[in-house]
Design a protein around this motif. Structure first.
Motif, PDB file in Angstrom:
ATOM      1  N   VAL A  88      19.491   1.518  -1.178  1.00  0.00           N
ATOM      2  CA  VAL A  88      18.995   0.520  -2.132  1.00  0.00           C
ATOM      3  C   VAL A  88      18.309  -0.635  -1.402  1.00  0.00           C
ATOM      4  O   VAL A  88      17.106  -0.856  -1.568  1.00  0.00           O
ATOM      5  N   LEU A  89      19.050  -1.382  -0.587  1.00  0.00           N
ATOM      6  CA  LEU A  89      18.477  -2.588   0.031  1.00  0.00           C
ATOM      7  C   LEU A  89      17.301  -2.261   0.953  1.00  0.00           C
ATOM      8  O   LEU A  89      16.195  -2.797   0.784  1.00  0.00           O
ATOM      9  N   ILE A  90      17.521  -1.401   1.938  1.00  0.00           N
ATOM     10  CA  ILE A  90      16.429  -1.056   2.859  1.00  0.00           C
ATOM     11  C   ILE A  90      15.342  -0.271   2.133  1.00  0.00           C
ATOM     12  O   ILE A  90      14.145  -0.519   2.326  1.00  0.00           O
ATOM     13  N   ALA A  91      15.751   0.676   1.292  1.00  0.00           N
ATOM     14  CA  ALA A  91      14.770   1.502   0.585  1.00  0.00           C
ATOM     15  C   ALA A  91      13.864   0.655  -0.302  1.00  0.00           C
ATOM     16  O   ALA A  91      12.644   0.836  -0.325  1.00  0.00           O
ATOM     17  N   PHE A  92      14.442  -0.300  -1.026  1.00  0.00           N
ATOM     18  CA  PHE A  92      13.647  -1.116  -1.945  1.00  0.00           C
ATOM     19  C   PHE A  92      12.856  -2.200  -1.209  1.00  0.00           C
ATOM     20  O   PHE A  92      11.653  -2.357  -1.429  1.00  0.00           O
ATOM     21  N   VAL A  93      13.541  -2.970  -0.362  1.00  0.00           N
ATOM     22  CA  VAL A  93      12.919  -4.146   0.249  1.00  0.00           C
ATOM     23  C   VAL A  93      12.017  -3.787   1.424  1.00  0.00           C
ATOM     24  O   VAL A  93      10.877  -4.262   1.527  1.00  0.00           O
ATOM     25  N   ILE A  94      12.512  -2.941   2.337  1.00  0.00           N
ATOM     26  CA  ILE A  94      11.747  -2.608   3.547  1.00  0.00           C
ATOM     27  C   ILE A  94      10.682  -1.547   3.281  1.00  0.00           C
ATOM     28  O   ILE A  94       9.541  -1.666   3.739  1.00  0.00           O
ATOM     29  N   TYR A  95      11.038  -0.521   2.510  1.00  0.00           N
ATOM     30  CA  TYR A  95      10.098   0.567   2.251  1.00  0.00           C
ATOM     31  C   TYR A  95       9.418   0.428   0.881  1.00  0.00           C
ATOM     32  O   TYR A  95       8.235   0.738   0.739  1.00  0.00           O
ATOM     33  N   GLY A  96      10.183   0.007  -0.120  1.00  0.00           N
ATOM     34  CA  GLY A  96       9.656  -0.009  -1.479  1.00  0.00           C
ATOM     35  C   GLY A  96       8.446  -0.894  -1.670  1.00  0.00           C
ATOM     36  O   GLY A  96       7.449  -0.493  -2.277  1.00  0.00           O
ATOM     37  N   LYS A  97       8.522  -2.118  -1.155  1.00  0.00           N
ATOM     38  CA  LYS A  97       7.398  -3.056  -1.344  1.00  0.00           C
ATOM     39  C   LYS A  97       6.135  -2.558  -0.655  1.00  0.00           C
ATOM     40  O   LYS A  97       5.035  -2.633  -1.225  1.00  0.00           O
ATOM     41  N   LYS A  98       6.271  -2.063   0.568  1.00  0.00           N
ATOM     42  CA  LYS A  98       5.112  -1.534   1.288  1.00  0.00           C
ATOM     43  C   LYS A  98       4.548  -0.295   0.591  1.00  0.00           C
ATOM     44  O   LYS A  98       3.327  -0.104   0.522  1.00  0.00           O
ATOM     45  N   THR A  99       5.437   0.549   0.105  1.00  0.00           N
ATOM     46  CA  THR A  99       4.997   1.759  -0.594  1.00  0.00           C
ATOM     47  C   THR A  99       4.209   1.405  -1.842  1.00  0.00           C
ATOM     48  O   THR A  99       3.153   1.986  -2.119  1.00  0.00           O
ATOM     49  N   ARG A 100       4.709   0.444  -2.612  1.00  0.00           N
ATOM     50  CA  ARG A 100       4.002   0.018  -3.822  1.00  0.00           C
ATOM     51  C   ARG A 100       2.634  -0.562  -3.489  1.00  0.00           C
ATOM     52  O   ARG A 100       1.627  -0.223  -4.120  1.00  0.00           O
ATOM     53  N   THR A 101       2.598  -1.436  -2.472  1.00  0.00           N
ATOM     54  CA  THR A 101       1.349  -2.095  -2.091  1.00  0.00           C
ATOM     55  C   THR A 101       0.310  -1.081  -1.629  1.00  0.00           C
ATOM     56  O   THR A 101      -0.851  -1.117  -2.064  1.00  0.00           O
ATOM     57  N   LEU A 102       0.711  -0.175  -0.754  1.00  0.00           N
ATOM     58  CA  LEU A 102      -0.228   0.823  -0.243  1.00  0.00           C
ATOM     59  C   LEU A 102      -0.607   1.838  -1.315  1.00  0.00           C
ATOM     60  O   LEU A 102      -1.742   2.315  -1.354  1.00  0.00           O
ATOM     61  N   GLY A 103       0.340   2.151  -2.188  1.00  0.00           N
ATOM     62  CA  GLY A 103       0.029   3.078  -3.275  1.00  0.00           C
ATOM     63  C   GLY A 103      -1.044   2.526  -4.186  1.00  0.00           C
ATOM     64  O   GLY A 103      -1.967   3.224  -4.596  1.00  0.00           O
ATOM     65  N   GLN A 104      -0.934   1.229  -4.485  1.00  0.00           N
ATOM     66  CA  GLN A 104      -1.930   0.587  -5.341  1.00  0.00           C
ATOM     67  C   GLN A 104      -3.263   0.414  -4.605  1.00  0.00           C
ATOM     68  O   GLN A 104      -4.335   0.618  -5.186  1.00  0.00           O
ATOM     69  N   LYS A 105      -3.187   0.070  -3.321  1.00  0.00           N
ATOM     70  CA  LYS A 105      -4.397  -0.151  -2.532  1.00  0.00           C
ATOM     71  C   LYS A 105      -5.190   1.141  -2.346  1.00  0.00           C
ATOM     72  O   LYS A 105      -6.434   1.135  -2.432  1.00  0.00           O
ATOM     73  N   THR A 106      -4.505   2.236  -2.067  1.00  0.00           N
ATOM     74  CA  THR A 106      -5.183   3.512  -1.795  1.00  0.00           C
ATOM     75  C   THR A 106      -5.400   4.355  -3.042  1.00  0.00           C
ATOM     76  O   THR A 106      -6.164   5.311  -3.014  1.00  0.00           O
ATOM     77  N   GLY A 107      -4.692   3.996  -4.118  1.00  0.00           N
ATOM     78  CA  GLY A 107      -4.791   4.807  -5.328  1.00  0.00           C
ATOM     79  C   GLY A 107      -3.956   6.077  -5.248  1.00  0.00           C
ATOM     80  O   GLY A 107      -4.152   6.997  -6.045  1.00  0.00           O
ATOM     81  N   ALA A 108      -3.005   6.125  -4.319  1.00  0.00           N
ATOM     82  CA  ALA A 108      -2.163   7.315  -4.151  1.00  0.00           C
ATOM     83  C   ALA A 108      -1.256   7.483  -5.363  1.00  0.00           C
ATOM     84  O   ALA A 108      -0.773   6.501  -5.935  1.00  0.00           O
ATOM     85  N   VAL A 109      -1.003   8.730  -5.722  1.00  0.00           N
ATOM     86  CA  VAL A 109      -0.183   8.997  -6.912  1.00  0.00           C
ATOM     87  C   VAL A 109       0.994   9.928  -6.619  1.00  0.00           C
ATOM     88  O   VAL A 109       1.810  10.166  -7.506  1.00  0.00           O
ATOM     89  N   THR A 110       1.077  10.466  -5.405  1.00  0.00           N
ATOM     90  CA  THR A 110       2.221  11.282  -5.005  1.00  0.00           C
ATOM     91  C   THR A 110       2.606  10.908  -3.580  1.00  0.00           C
ATOM     92  O   THR A 110       1.856  10.223  -2.880  1.00  0.00           O
ATOM     93  N   TYR A 111       3.763  11.376  -3.148  1.00  0.00           N
ATOM     94  CA  TYR A 111       4.218  11.077  -1.796  1.00  0.00           C
ATOM     95  C   TYR A 111       3.297  11.701  -0.744  1.00  0.00           C
ATOM     96  O   TYR A 111       2.856  11.001   0.186  1.00  0.00           O
ATOM     97  N   PRO A 112       2.965  12.990  -0.828  1.00  0.00           N
ATOM     98  CA  PRO A 112       2.015  13.552   0.137  1.00  0.00           C
ATOM     99  C   PRO A 112       0.648  12.878   0.074  1.00  0.00           C
ATOM    100  O   PRO A 112      -0.021  12.712   1.101  1.00  0.00           O
ATOM    101  N   ASP A 113       0.238  12.484  -1.129  1.00  0.00           N
ATOM    102  CA  ASP A 113      -1.044  11.809  -1.302  1.00  0.00           C
ATOM    103  C   ASP A 113      -1.038  10.459  -0.572  1.00  0.00           C
ATOM    104  O   ASP A 113      -2.019  10.083   0.082  1.00  0.00           O
TER     105      ASP A 113
END
Length: 523
Positions: A88-113
């Protein structure tokens, strides 16, 4: 079975009607591929937290790991610590925020994408998708088996019918409503699971005379530890096994680290971070996700050992003996033996919700992987909804077939297998992708391949639980494990993840050295 089958059937029908209704809402809100794949990137933080938790916590945690806790003791509570701290803590704060930001920036819609776009590589995307498609059906089939066996027992219908009906119901709202439907239904199922597990903890302590009385009784049972477990390092159900003993290594490396760390690279969980509009939503979700995971895992790993007190008092047997040696039957047997009929219905519904929430997310992930990541691009370079839905149906059918061939007592093991492979293959490359301004494609390739291969080699030739079943080690070398104990009980993640990390670091160093040499030659 003491529960009134008619009452349970009626409540189940009402529950399924609510699930289908939420699936219909998801269908109505799904207007395009972004809605189907990442829920339109506008999911409420509460829905995110409950969906994440319900997907993470399945029948594996409640029944599978709860039964193992009954056999090996409360030391498994350390998994709860990692599930909250890492999951929860590491997954959301350390990985989650970066994942959301990069997902929105790149337009990615899946994990492999996402991985493919971070590295600007079709290879990374394809190999990530292949790892998911090869490994996830095993985990999916195990969850499918658990749900079908549960339906078979409670509703007294044939297993084959239960298996097909269970898969079909989940398929309806996953295929029609996409991730919006999945997350809406997950939220409902998560709420049911939370209520059921909270009541279970309270009633268990009430029936055993209170917290102090129950824990004292459990502690006093250390003299009853079976000789085989005693020889392997077990000291009691209220204490940790002997340090570095076979049971300690199994508990820590397989159960605690295998799941506690493996959660960071779960494709079906990572994609949820791309469904919210901002990082504030992720912060808010932590406040719900933490307590949810604490209750779901903490209750299972506490009640599991305490069932020994109940069964010893009622039948003079340890829990595993009362369940006929099948650890997956301990928690359901305890519920049916100790709890009132009204709660049995609630708990059975919680189990059904746990299975359906995880299953729907896995179906959606596999469908988008095969229908989008492995599917050739259309001329418009947009996802083909028909291809994704067809891919989902194909993987549902494949998982159902796998469910017919998997052995019993597979739920917990399948969970660890899938999470361990994902951790070894993905965590280093995923971390490098989201935190490096110029991530190394060469290093990512080396890390993913090395991590996956080292995980497979240790699984096939060293870790006895899997190597003895696969038979490759015995066929080639004449032994189930090529290394002596205690290596045979050390989970592959303990070896493969460090190897994958080392491979990434060494590859980055080599690439940098080559660049420096090229600059010197140019000068």
């Amino acid at each position: 079975m003491t529960v009134d089958t008619l009452s349970f059937s009626i409540i189940t029908v009402v529950y399924l009607a609510a699930v289908i209704f939420l699936g219909y809402l998801g269908y109505k809100k799904t207007k395009g591929s972004d809605d189907f794949l990442v829920a339109g990137r506008r999911i409420n933080p509460l829905v995110l937290a409950l969906s994440y938790g319900a997907t993470f916590i399945s029948t594996s945690a409640i029944v599978g790991f709860g039964g193992i806790a009954a056999q090996l003791g409360m030391g498994l509570v350390w998994l709860t610590v990692l599930c909250i701290g890492v999951g929860v803590l590491i997954a959301f704060v350390i990985y989650g925020k970066k994942t959301r930001t990069l997902g929105q920036k790149t337009g990615a819609v899946t994990y492999p994408d996402l991985l493919g776009k971070c590295y600007n590589s079709h290879f990374i995307r394809k190999i990530s998708a292949l790892i998911i498609i090869v490994s996830m059906p095993i985990y999916t089939a195990a969850i499918l088996i658990g749900g079908a066996r549960f339906i078979e027992t409670t509703l007294s219908i044939p297993y084959d019918t239960a298996l097909l009906a269970f898969a079909a119901v989940v398929a309806v709202y996953v295929v029609a409503g996409g991730l919006i439907a999945v997350m809406y239904t997950d939220a409902l199922q998560g709420a049911i699971m939370f209520v059921g597990m909270t009541i279970l903890l309270v009633l268990t302590y009430v029936y055993l005379g209170g917290v102090n009385a129950a824990n004292t009784a459990l502690d006093s049972m250390s003299s009853l530890v079976p000789e085989a477990l005693l020889a392997s390092g077990m000291t009691g159900w209220a204490s940790m096994p002997e340090f570095l003993s076979p049971i300690w290594l199994t508990m820590i490396t397989t159960m605690v680290l295998g799941v506690g760390i493996g959660v960071l690279a779960q494709p079906q969980l990572a994609v949820r971070f791309m469904t919210v509009k901002d990082n504030r939503s992720i912060h808010r979700a932590v406040m719900v996700g933490g307590p949810f995971v604490l209750v779901m895992t903490g209750v299972a790993f506490t009640v599991g050992p305490l069932t020994n007190v109940w069964f010893m008092r009622e039948s003079g047997q340890l829990a595993v003996d009362a369940a006929g040696g099948n650890v997956d039957s301990i928690i359901p047997l305890f519920i049916n033996s100790a709890m009132p009929d009204a709660f049995i219905i609630v708990f059975m519904l919680a189990l059904l919700a746990a299975a359906m929430s995880t299953l729907s997310s896995l179906f959606h992930t596999m469908g988008t992987t095969i229908g989008y990541d492995l599917n050739p691009r259309t001329k418009s370079n947009k996802p083909s909804m028909k291809a994704i839905q067809a891919g989902t149906l194909l993987m549902i059918a494949a998982s159902t077939v796998v469910a017919y061939v998997l052995p019993e007592n597979i739920i917990a093991r399948a969970t660890v297998i899938f999470m361990g492979l994902c951790a070894a293959a993905f965590i280093p490359a995923f971390t490098h992708a989201i935190y490096s301004k110029k991530p190394s494609l060469y290093a990512a390739k080396i890390s993913i391949i090395t991590g996956a291969c080292s995980w497979f080699l240790w699984t096939a030739f060293v870790h006895v639980k899997e190597s003895s079943v696969l038979g490759l080690s015995n066929a080639i070398f004449g032994v189930n494990s090529v290394l002596p104990m205690p290596w045979g009980v050390v989970n592959p993640i303990v070896i493969a993840l460090p190897v994958s990390i080392a491979a990434l670091i060494i590859a980055i160093f080599i690439e940098n050295q080559k660049k420096e040499c090229a600059v010197i030659k140019t000068d």
